[in-house]
Design a protein around this motif. Structure first.
Motif, PDB file in Angstrom:
ATOM      1  N   MET A  90      15.355 -40.686  14.786  1.00  0.00           N
ATOM      2  CA  MET A  90      15.677 -42.287  14.566  1.00  0.00           C
ATOM      3  C   MET A  90      16.117 -42.733  15.943  1.00  0.00           C
ATOM      4  SD  MET A  90      19.105 -43.431  12.777  1.00  0.00           S
ATOM      5  CE  MET A  90      19.986 -44.235  13.913  1.00  0.00           C
ATOM      6  N   SER A  91      15.530 -43.888  16.285  1.00  0.00           N
ATOM      7  CA  SER A  91      15.743 -44.664  17.309  1.00  0.00           C
ATOM      8  C   SER A  91      16.950 -45.602  17.197  1.00  0.00           C
ATOM      9  CB  SER A  91      14.612 -45.520  17.711  1.00  0.00           C
ATOM     10  OG  SER A  91      13.663 -44.701  18.205  1.00  0.00           O
ATOM     11  N   TYR A  92      17.862 -45.763  18.277  1.00  0.00           N
ATOM     12  CA  TYR A  92      18.999 -46.573  18.134  1.00  0.00           C
ATOM     13  C   TYR A  92      19.317 -47.387  19.468  1.00  0.00           C
ATOM     14  CZ  TYR A  92      21.528 -42.641  20.550  1.00  0.00           C
ATOM     15  OH  TYR A  92      21.940 -41.969  21.327  1.00  0.00           O
ATOM     16  N   THR A  98      16.708 -48.231  24.334  1.00  0.00           N
ATOM     17  CA  THR A  98      16.999 -47.603  23.268  1.00  0.00           C
ATOM     18  C   THR A  98      16.849 -46.198  23.279  1.00  0.00           C
ATOM     19  OG1 THR A  98      14.611 -47.587  22.667  1.00  0.00           O
ATOM     20  CG2 THR A  98      15.776 -49.553  21.604  1.00  0.00           C
ATOM     21  N   THR A 100      16.064 -42.045  21.287  1.00  0.00           N
ATOM     22  CA  THR A 100      15.579 -41.737  19.984  1.00  0.00           C
ATOM     23  C   THR A 100      16.386 -40.030  19.739  1.00  0.00           C
ATOM     24  OG1 THR A 100      13.696 -42.747  19.780  1.00  0.00           O
ATOM     25  CG2 THR A 100      13.901 -40.751  18.633  1.00  0.00           C
ATOM     26  N   GLY A 125      27.914 -45.282  19.493  1.00  0.00           N
ATOM     27  CA  GLY A 125      26.451 -45.689  19.125  1.00  0.00           C
ATOM     28  C   GLY A 125      25.952 -44.145  18.790  1.00  0.00           C
ATOM     29  N   THR A 126      26.127 -43.045  19.601  1.00  0.00           N
ATOM     30  CA  THR A 126      25.427 -41.936  19.181  1.00  0.00           C
ATOM     31  C   THR A 126      25.783 -41.254  17.864  1.00  0.00           C
ATOM     32  OG1 THR A 126      25.030 -41.631  21.446  1.00  0.00           O
ATOM     33  CG2 THR A 126      24.528 -39.728  20.134  1.00  0.00           C
ATOM     34  N   ALA A 129      24.405 -43.253  14.927  1.00  0.00           N
ATOM     35  CA  ALA A 129      22.982 -43.091  14.788  1.00  0.00           C
ATOM     36  C   ALA A 129      22.794 -41.663  14.098  1.00  0.00           C
ATOM     37  CB  ALA A 129      22.197 -43.124  16.030  1.00  0.00           C
ATOM     38  N   LYS A 132      23.538 -41.967  10.323  1.00  0.00           N
ATOM     39  CA  LYS A 132      22.356 -42.365   9.663  1.00  0.00           C
ATOM     40  C   LYS A 132      21.247 -41.695   9.579  1.00  0.00           C
ATOM     41  CE  LYS A 132      19.584 -46.399   9.478  1.00  0.00           C
ATOM     42  NZ  LYS A 132      18.588 -45.763   8.139  1.00  0.00           N
TER      43      LYS A 132
END
Length: 172
Positions: A90-92, A98, A100, A125-126, A129, A132
């Motif tokens: 998953m990229s964020y 960005t 991954t 953020g990490t 991510a 998700k």
């Protein structure tokens, strides 16, 4: 025991304006490190995890000893290209660009109770991510934990799961 006394802060690392919270000084002090893990067990145990999902790379250091008294396994969430075999990625978004993250395709089973583990919560953020990615793989993310929370960044409000930290820094 005041764990903050064992966490070194290094100004302007890795770049000017960043205050780095270094847990290497905590890990190398056996009593402080044992106290850290014992306190984290108390935070995480009520969530009844079956698996700890640990974030590259300092999260590995935290999750490995934590998994033993919790009687659960651990899986690694790594940067792209670091895991063998079939992976799910998953990229964020980051502040400037960005990134991954990936897990092995067979790392979690559907419905498995997972707690995300890292050393520090900054922007969130990490961890968001990772949550998700784990949910996309079928996991039931029941919580997240870190040793350190930089609460002045207000990342806890961005997380959609229970969160607990041992040490809080509320000022820049």
């Amino acid at each position: 025991m005041d764990l903050k006394q064992h966490i070194r802060q290094i100004a302007d690392f890795p770049k000017p304006g960043i205050n780095f919270f270094d847990i290497s000084t905590l890990i190398r002090h056996p009593v402080a490190w044992r106290t850290t893990i014992e306190r984290m067990v108390s935070l995480v145990a009520p969530w009844k995890p079956e698996l700890l999902a640990t974030i590259d790379s300092r999260g590995f250091l935290v999750a490995a000893p934590l998994a033993i008294p919790l009687n659960c396994g651990a899986v690694m969430i790594r940067k792209r290209g670091k895991l063998p075999g079939k992976v799910i990625g998953m990229s964020y978004g980051l502040e400037y660009g960005t990134d991954t993250i990936e897990i092995q395709a067979d790392a979690v089973t559907p419905g498995q109770r997972v707690v995300i583990v890292d050393d520090l919560l900054a922007t969130g953020g990490t961890i968001a991510a990772a949550a998700k990615l784990l949910r996309d793989a079928g996991a039931n993310v029941v919580g997240a934990t870190c040793i350190i929370e930089l609460s002045f960044l207000k990342a806890r409000a961005k997380l959609d799961m229970p969160f607990a930290a041992l040490v809080d820094y509320d000022k820049e």
